[in-house]
Design an enzyme around this catalytic site. Sequence first.
Site, mmCIF file in Angstrom:
data_model
loop_
_atom_site.group_PDB
_atom_site.id
_atom_site.type_symbol
_atom_site.label_atom_id
_atom_site.label_comp_id
_atom_site.label_asym_id
_atom_site.label_seq_id
_atom_site.Cartn_x
_atom_site.Cartn_y
_atom_site.Cartn_z
ATOM 1 N N ASP A 66 -11.764 -1.055 -2.547
ATOM 2 C CA ASP A 66 -10.800 -1.463 -1.530
ATOM 3 C C ASP A 66 -10.698 -0.414 -0.440
ATOM 4 O O ASP A 66 -11.279 0.670 -0.548
ATOM 5 C CB ASP A 66 -9.428 -1.730 -2.169
ATOM 6 N N ASP A 135 2.587 -2.257 -10.816
ATOM 7 C CA ASP A 135 2.926 -3.686 -10.783
ATOM 8 C C ASP A 135 1.780 -4.553 -11.315
ATOM 9 O O ASP A 135 1.784 -5.766 -11.132
ATOM 10 C CB ASP A 135 3.320 -4.113 -9.357
ATOM 11 N N HIS A 137 -1.459 -4.427 -10.439
ATOM 12 C CA HIS A 137 -2.596 -4.755 -9.566
ATOM 13 C C HIS A 137 -3.839 -3.981 -9.983
ATOM 14 O O HIS A 137 -3.738 -2.879 -10.524
ATOM 15 C CB HIS A 137 -2.267 -4.536 -8.084
ATOM 16 N N GLU A 142 -2.569 -7.585 -5.396
ATOM 17 C CA GLU A 142 -1.148 -7.506 -5.727
ATOM 18 C C GLU A 142 -0.697 -8.757 -6.488
ATOM 19 O O GLU A 142 -1.398 -9.776 -6.485
ATOM 20 C CB GLU A 142 -0.338 -7.382 -4.427
HETATM 21 C C1 GLP Z 1 -4.153 2.075 -5.633
HETATM 22 C C2 GLP Z 1 -5.613 1.642 -5.705
HETATM 23 C C3 GLP Z 1 -5.957 1.116 -7.081
HETATM 24 C C4 GLP Z 1 -5.461 2.064 -8.141
HETATM 25 C C5 GLP Z 1 -3.964 2.206 -8.050
HETATM 26 C C6 GLP Z 1 -3.391 3.110 -9.114
HETATM 27 O O1 GLP Z 1 -3.297 1.045 -5.373
HETATM 28 N N1 GLP Z 1 -5.937 0.666 -4.731
HETATM 29 O O2 GLP Z 1 -7.372 0.938 -7.179
HETATM 30 O O3 GLP Z 1 -5.829 1.583 -9.411
HETATM 31 O O4 GLP Z 1 -3.668 2.750 -6.783
HETATM 32 O O5 GLP Z 1 -3.444 4.420 -8.677
HETATM 33 P P1 GLP Z 1 -3.309 5.683 -9.593
HETATM 34 O O6 GLP Z 1 -4.555 5.753 -10.395
HETATM 35 O O7 GLP Z 1 -3.196 6.832 -8.638
HETATM 36 O O8 GLP Z 1 -2.091 5.490 -10.417
#
Ligand code: GLP
Length: 260
Positions: A66, A135, A137, A142
């Site tokens: 992304d 949440d 995702h 989302e």
């Molecule tokens: C962002 C990214 C996701 C990731 C999520 C969780 O939203 N787009 O790919 O999994 O954060 O992040 P973290 O690993 O820092 O908790």
Amino acid sequence: MEVVIAPATRLAELAADAVDALVRARPDAVLGLATGSSPLKVYDELARRHEQEGLSFAQARAFMLDEYVGLPAEHPERYRNVIETEIASRVDFAPGAVQGPDGNAEDLPAACAAYEAAISDAGGVDLQILGIGTDGHIAFNEPGSSLASRTRIKTLTAQTREDNARFFGDDVDRVPRHCLTQGLATIMSARHLVLLATGKGKAEAVHQLVEGPISALWPATIMQMHPHATVLVDDAAASRLQLADYYRQTYASKPGWQGL
Ligand code: GLP
């Protein structure tokens, strides 16, 4: 779906083992790279193996999950730059071998379609590394995302923008409102999904992902339909799993040669 409960450093080693085995067996493998803090220890371990154990990515390719829309090219939190810093520049990918969706394209839908075509032209992703949002995702799909979605523009939830404000000087107003993200069906097309989650903040999302009903409300639940999905969690992230004891017993009695 396989659930492995172990300390964070061990989880990173296990994920790195899976990437290592794949790339040594198929040097031109296609990897899926995630941003966020969850995969950072995996990237550290891959960089170490590259430096000390001859693990090479010279023929491999990688696709990012992304990208934020509208961050200037040089912005350090632009996911293309984050991936460059955290992994791409630390190993030996060939120039142009790591691709991401273009969040600055003039025609965003065309950029999304081009990205889908690039993944498919590469033969699809062999191993996709994933994190999970609080949440539920994955990538930036989302809650409410179509379970059949492909790469497209999405609006970030207030929760995700708050979660990610820590990367933007704790100022939620500086977190972009939109992103381009691989869809859930795009992610599901990868041949092996390896998701990492640590910390209590992920416990509910992990419970839903593994044990909840499949629903757009918790987009990661679609992973229950994947034939080869691995969920790597520490004790805190596993703390709401109903069948945690069973997952522990199962992994403890798994033959060592089997890998993930
Ligand atoms: C962002 C990214 C996701 C990731 C999520 C969780 O939203 N787009 O790919 O999994 O954060 O992040 P973290 O690993 O820092 O908790």
